[in-house]
Design an enzyme around this catalytic site. Structure first.
Site, PDB file in Angstrom:
ATOM      1  N   PHE A 141       0.873  -1.180   0.000  1.00 32.60           N
ATOM      2  CA  PHE A 141       0.000   0.000   0.000  1.00 32.60           C
ATOM      3  C   PHE A 141       0.907   1.227   0.000  1.00 32.60           C
ATOM      4  O   PHE A 141       1.721   1.383   0.917  1.00 32.60           O
ATOM      5  CB  PHE A 141      -0.852  -0.052   1.266  1.00 32.60           C
ATOM      6  CG  PHE A 141      -1.806   1.091   1.484  1.00 32.60           C
ATOM      7  CD1 PHE A 141      -2.986   1.169   0.768  1.00 32.60           C
ATOM      8  CD2 PHE A 141      -1.549   2.060   2.450  1.00 32.60           C
ATOM      9  CE1 PHE A 141      -3.903   2.200   1.004  1.00 32.60           C
ATOM     10  CE2 PHE A 141      -2.453   3.087   2.699  1.00 32.60           C
ATOM     11  CZ  PHE A 141      -3.637   3.155   1.967  1.00 32.60           C
ATOM     12  N   GLU A 186       4.361   9.748   1.714  1.00 25.57           N
ATOM     13  CA  GLU A 186       5.420  10.363   0.898  1.00 25.57           C
ATOM     14  C   GLU A 186       6.369  11.137   1.813  1.00 25.57           C
ATOM     15  O   GLU A 186       6.043  11.357   2.980  1.00 25.57           O
ATOM     16  CB  GLU A 186       4.783  11.329  -0.115  1.00 25.57           C
ATOM     17  CG  GLU A 186       3.845  10.623  -1.083  1.00 25.57           C
ATOM     18  CD  GLU A 186       3.260  11.559  -2.126  1.00 25.57           C
ATOM     19  OE1 GLU A 186       3.497  12.792  -2.033  1.00 25.57           O
ATOM     20  OE2 GLU A 186       2.571  11.043  -3.032  1.00 25.57           O
ATOM     21  N   PRO A 187       7.499  11.594   1.277  1.00 32.01           N
ATOM     22  CA  PRO A 187       8.420  12.361   2.132  1.00 32.01           C
ATOM     23  C   PRO A 187       7.731  13.549   2.814  1.00 32.01           C
ATOM     24  O   PRO A 187       8.014  13.847   3.959  1.00 32.01           O
ATOM     25  CB  PRO A 187       9.500  12.824   1.147  1.00 32.01           C
ATOM     26  CG  PRO A 187       9.506  11.778   0.076  1.00 32.01           C
ATOM     27  CD  PRO A 187       8.086  11.302  -0.052  1.00 32.01           C
ATOM     28  N   ALA A 229       4.210  13.951   3.003  1.00 28.97           N
ATOM     29  CA  ALA A 229       2.788  13.692   3.313  1.00 28.97           C
ATOM     30  C   ALA A 229       2.656  12.378   4.056  1.00 28.97           C
ATOM     31  O   ALA A 229       2.833  11.305   3.490  1.00 28.97           O
ATOM     32  CB  ALA A 229       1.956  13.650   2.028  1.00 28.97           C
ATOM     33  N   THR A 263       5.716  -0.601   3.471  1.00 32.14           N
ATOM     34  CA  THR A 263       5.861  -1.954   4.015  1.00 32.14           C
ATOM     35  C   THR A 263       5.736  -2.992   2.906  1.00 32.14           C
ATOM     36  O   THR A 263       4.833  -2.919   2.074  1.00 32.14           O
ATOM     37  CB  THR A 263       4.780  -2.205   5.085  1.00 32.14           C
ATOM     38  OG1 THR A 263       4.946  -1.236   6.115  1.00 32.14           O
ATOM     39  CG2 THR A 263       4.909  -3.609   5.689  1.00 32.14           C
ATOM     40  N   ARG A 293      12.217 -15.648  38.757  1.00 30.69           N
ATOM     41  CA  ARG A 293      13.268 -14.794  39.312  1.00 30.69           C
ATOM     42  C   ARG A 293      13.064 -14.590  40.815  1.00 30.69           C
ATOM     43  O   ARG A 293      11.968 -14.247  41.260  1.00 30.69           O
ATOM     44  CB  ARG A 293      13.221 -13.442  38.579  1.00 30.69           C
ATOM     45  CG  ARG A 293      14.075 -12.372  39.174  1.00 30.69           C
ATOM     46  CD  ARG A 293      15.519 -12.530  38.797  1.00 30.69           C
ATOM     47  NE  ARG A 293      16.312 -11.371  39.206  1.00 30.69           N
ATOM     48  CZ  ARG A 293      17.625 -11.385  39.290  1.00 30.69           C
ATOM     49  NH1 ARG A 293      18.313 -12.490  38.989  1.00 30.69           N
ATOM     50  NH2 ARG A 293      18.280 -10.302  39.649  1.00 30.69           N
ATOM     51  N   GLU A 319      -0.200   3.362  10.078  1.00 28.81           N
ATOM     52  CA  GLU A 319      -1.636   3.350   9.769  1.00 28.81           C
ATOM     53  C   GLU A 319      -2.397   4.398  10.589  1.00 28.81           C
ATOM     54  O   GLU A 319      -3.534   4.203  10.999  1.00 28.81           O
ATOM     55  CB  GLU A 319      -2.225   1.938   9.888  1.00 28.81           C
ATOM     56  CG  GLU A 319      -1.548   0.989   8.889  1.00 28.81           C
ATOM     57  CD  GLU A 319      -2.248  -0.324   8.649  1.00 28.81           C
ATOM     58  OE1 GLU A 319      -3.455  -0.429   8.895  1.00 28.81           O
ATOM     59  OE2 GLU A 319      -1.572  -1.261   8.198  1.00 28.81           O
ATOM     60  N   THR A 375      -1.073   7.754  13.324  1.00 25.57           N
ATOM     61  CA  THR A 375      -0.518   7.906  14.676  1.00 25.57           C
ATOM     62  C   THR A 375      -1.662   7.980  15.701  1.00 25.57           C
ATOM     63  O   THR A 375      -2.831   8.186  15.348  1.00 25.57           O
ATOM     64  CB  THR A 375       0.279   9.222  14.782  1.00 25.57           C
ATOM     65  OG1 THR A 375      -0.622  10.301  14.480  1.00 25.57           O
ATOM     66  CG2 THR A 375       1.454   9.259  13.816  1.00 25.57           C
TER      67      THR A 375
HETATM   68  N1  COS Z   1     -13.979   6.375   5.199  1.00 28.59           N
HETATM   69  C1  COS Z   1     -14.522   6.891   4.073  1.00 28.59           C
HETATM   70  N2  COS Z   1     -14.382   8.186   3.726  1.00 28.59           N
HETATM   71  C2  COS Z   1     -13.694   8.984   4.566  1.00 28.59           C
HETATM   72  C3  COS Z   1     -13.127   8.511   5.750  1.00 28.59           C
HETATM   73  C4  COS Z   1     -13.297   7.147   6.066  1.00 28.59           C
HETATM   74  N3  COS Z   1     -12.779   6.626   7.176  1.00 28.59           N
HETATM   75  N4  COS Z   1     -12.493   9.527   6.378  1.00 28.59           N
HETATM   76  C5  COS Z   1     -12.677  10.605   5.613  1.00 28.59           C
HETATM   77  N5  COS Z   1     -13.398  10.289   4.512  1.00 28.59           N
HETATM   78  C6  COS Z   1     -13.866  11.171   3.450  1.00 28.59           C
HETATM   79  C7  COS Z   1     -14.622  12.336   4.040  1.00 28.59           C
HETATM   80  O1  COS Z   1     -15.977  11.996   4.219  1.00 28.59           O
HETATM   81  C8  COS Z   1     -14.426  13.415   3.003  1.00 28.59           C
HETATM   82  O2  COS Z   1     -15.335  13.213   1.947  1.00 28.59           O
HETATM   83  P1  COS Z   1     -16.226  14.441   1.368  1.00 28.59           P
HETATM   84  O3  COS Z   1     -15.214  15.418   0.841  1.00 28.59           O
HETATM   85  O4  COS Z   1     -17.058  13.816   0.305  1.00 28.59           O
HETATM   86  O5  COS Z   1     -16.981  14.980   2.525  1.00 28.59           O
HETATM   87  C9  COS Z   1     -13.020  13.140   2.466  1.00 28.59           C
HETATM   88  O6  COS Z   1     -12.752  11.772   2.770  1.00 28.59           O
HETATM   89  C10 COS Z   1     -11.985  14.019   3.103  1.00 28.59           C
HETATM   90  O7  COS Z   1     -12.102  13.835   4.495  1.00 28.59           O
HETATM   91  P2  COS Z   1     -11.502  14.858   5.575  1.00 28.59           P
HETATM   92  O8  COS Z   1     -11.872  16.252   5.179  1.00 28.59           O
HETATM   93  O9  COS Z   1     -11.871  14.384   6.930  1.00 28.59           O
HETATM   94  O10 COS Z   1      -9.951  14.686   5.297  1.00 28.59           O
HETATM   95  P3  COS Z   1      -8.686  15.314   6.024  1.00 28.59           P
HETATM   96  O11 COS Z   1      -7.750  15.807   5.005  1.00 28.59           O
HETATM   97  O12 COS Z   1      -9.133  16.261   7.114  1.00 28.59           O
HETATM   98  O13 COS Z   1      -7.988  14.024   6.678  1.00 28.59           O
HETATM   99  C11 COS Z   1      -7.432  12.423   8.352  1.00 28.59           C
HETATM  100  C12 COS Z   1      -8.517  13.260   7.645  1.00 28.59           C
HETATM  101  C13 COS Z   1      -6.433  13.280   9.100  1.00 28.59           C
HETATM  102  C14 COS Z   1      -8.201  11.545   9.306  1.00 28.59           C
HETATM  103  C15 COS Z   1      -6.705  11.557   7.298  1.00 28.59           C
HETATM  104  O14 COS Z   1      -5.871  12.344   6.480  1.00 28.59           O
HETATM  105  C16 COS Z   1      -5.864  10.457   7.907  1.00 28.59           C
HETATM  106  O15 COS Z   1      -6.361   9.407   8.286  1.00 28.59           O
HETATM  107  N6  COS Z   1      -4.523  10.687   7.989  1.00 28.59           N
HETATM  108  C17 COS Z   1      -3.602   9.642   8.431  1.00 28.59           C
HETATM  109  C18 COS Z   1      -3.159   8.848   7.266  1.00 28.59           C
HETATM  110  C19 COS Z   1      -2.493   7.596   7.712  1.00 28.59           C
HETATM  111  O16 COS Z   1      -3.033   6.769   8.427  1.00 28.59           O
HETATM  112  N7  COS Z   1      -1.249   7.442   7.270  1.00 28.59           N
HETATM  113  C20 COS Z   1      -0.511   6.279   7.630  1.00 28.59           C
HETATM  114  C21 COS Z   1       0.241   5.804   6.475  1.00 28.59           C
HETATM  115  S1  COS Z   1      -0.576   4.671   5.528  1.00 28.59           S
HETATM  116  S2  COS Z   1       0.137   2.991   6.278  1.00 28.59           S
END
Ligand code: COS
Length: 386
Positions: free
Chosen positions: A122, A126-127, A129, A157, A267, A368, A370
């Site tokens: 998956f 990114e650097p 993001a 991963t 122990r 996945e 923080t």
């Molecule tokens: N399932 C389905 N849709 C989702 C969702 C979910 N769990 N969470 C958000 N969305 C949708 C929202 O409904 C929104 O849709 P609409 O524009 O149609 O309303 C869209 O996605 C954008 O959502 P939101 O505005 O909440 O996005 P943000 O940019 O504020 O981001 C967080 C939300 C911070 C929660 C998200 O960026 C995130 O999870 N970041 C962490 C990423 C991560 O886990 N990285 C680890 C590396 S991958 S191993």
């Protein structure tokens, strides 16, 4: 179709035996060599572990989330590198294709993912993001019946093992709506891997950068065939992954508690077993209580996850999953910290498993999403609810 209770019980018993008889004895070898032995990967294929979550029509076992969490808990009892080998095929690598892919994409990729012939990673981070996933910069520009993909993905991963990536790239303007998900075969010209990351723990788990320089990805590999849906696909995939990891965290917490208990029984200090001292018992009791709370939470949230339509987004369930990831990953950290404390000086020495598990579980609070991202998901949802 999911599998019936009796078949599931037999599968769980085989996995439990595999963990005890094959994985735990190989932990030292993995720690020393930084590799999961090929023979063990072969046995994982034979057991069907790569296809746990893939429906039977595509050659998988077709577990529901509650069943998958039970097995993730069992697998969490061995060094986390073992589960990581199958982790992306069971979870974040495959689920985007399963949830949002076209029938042709599912038919082409899922059977090979389920068998373990194809390892799928998956690629979101990114650097620049990570937590702010909607700000990714990797571009995918349409050119005839292909997309030209350029950018860098980080900490991916299983990338060194992967035959394909579920990769998020920007096909449109800024923000979440401009992101699409693609299936990118690893062998395409212009796709190269960085050197393996040197990590704090989880030796045997493989991560590295993935560089894409004008990689020509067929338009047929755009997941679902419609651009702009990739962010939501990624979020749904992560919801599921976070719940799976919560179960893994509980499994590892139980393992650390068992290691700590064995040490506390054996122990001796001041003429008695250290486990007979109430201050040591207090640490064991706190770990046991928190583990029971975390594991009960995972089971409950998994049940609710299975109640919603498959592949559908449900903000309430996403919030509950975030609660589980937040609580269980932090809980595993506390249990590991107490485990080291109960071991005293021995807990700081590499010959004892708790030293390495202490380092291994640290990642659970980071990947996945923080702990702080889980808090944001929960907090935002609560403030939205009337
Ligand atoms: N399932 C389905 N849709 C989702 C969702 C979910 N769990 N969470 C958000 N969305 C949708 C929202 O409904 C929104 O849709 P609409 O524009 O149609 O309303 C869209 O996605 C954008 O959502 P939101 O505005 O909440 O996005 P943000 O940019 O504020 O981001 C967080 C939300 C911070 C929660 C998200 O960026 C995130 O999870 N970041 C962490 C990423 C991560 O886990 N990285 C680890 C590396 S991958 S191993």
């Amino acid at each position: 179709m999911t599998i019936d209770d009796e078949t599931f019980r037999l599968l769980a018993a085989s996995v439990e035996r595999f963990v005890r008889e094959r994985l735990v004895p190989a932990e030292d070898e993995v720690e020393a060599s930084d590799e999961v032995p090929a023979a063990i990967v072969r046995e994982m294929r034979e057991l069907g572990l790569f296809g746990l979550s893939i429906p039977q029509e595509y050659g998988g076992i077709g577990l529901d989330m509650a069943q998958e969490c039970e097995l993730a808990y069992l697998l969490g009892h061995a060094a986390l590198a073992f589960r990581s080998v199958i982790g992306t095929n069971v979870g974040i690598g495959s689920q985007g294709i399963l949830m949002d892919g076209t029938p042709a994409q599912k038919a082409e990729y899922l059977p090979r993912i389920a068998s373990g012939e194809l390892i799928v990673s998956f690629a979101l981070t990114e650097p620049d993001a990570g937590s702010d996933a909607a700000s990714i910069r990797t571009r995918a520009d349409a050119e005839g019946d292909h997309y030209l993909v350029s950018g860098t993905k980080r900490y991916i991963t299983n990338a060194p093992r992967a035959g394909a990536f579920t990769l998020m790239a920007r096909t449109g303007g800024p923000g979440a709506a401009g992101i699409s998900a693609f299936i990118v075969p690893a062998g395409l010209p212009g796709l190269t891997l960085g050197k393996p990351d040197r990590k704090m723990g989880q030796r045997g788990t493989k991560t590295c950068d993935v560089h894409l320089d004008g990689v020509r990805v067929p338009a047929a590999n755009l997941i679902g065939g419609v651009p702009g849906k990739g962010f939501k696909t990624a979020m749904k995939v992560l919801d599921r992954g976070r719940l799976h990891l919560s179960a893994v965290a509980c499994g590892m917490a139980d393992r650390i508690l068992q290691e700590s208990l064995a040490y506390a029984r054996q122990r001796r200090q001041f003429g008695q077993r250290i486990g007979d001292f109430q201050l040591v018992q207090a640490m064991l009791a706190d770990s046991q209580a928190e583990l029971l709370a975390g594991w009960s939470l995972v089971r409950e949230v998994a049940r609710r996850y299975d109640e919603k339509p498959a592949g559908a987004a449900d903000p309430q369930v996403s919030m509950q999953v975030a609660c589980a990831k937040l609580y269980c990953s932090e809980m595993a950290g506390r249990v590991a910290d107490r485990g080291v404390q109960i071991h005293g000086g021995a807990g700081y020495i590499g010959d004892y498993k708790v030293e390495r598990f202490y380092r291994d579980v640290r990642l659970l609070r980071l990947y996945e999403g923080t702990t702080q991202i889980q808090q944001l998901v929960v907090g935002k949802h609560l403030m939205k609810s009337e």
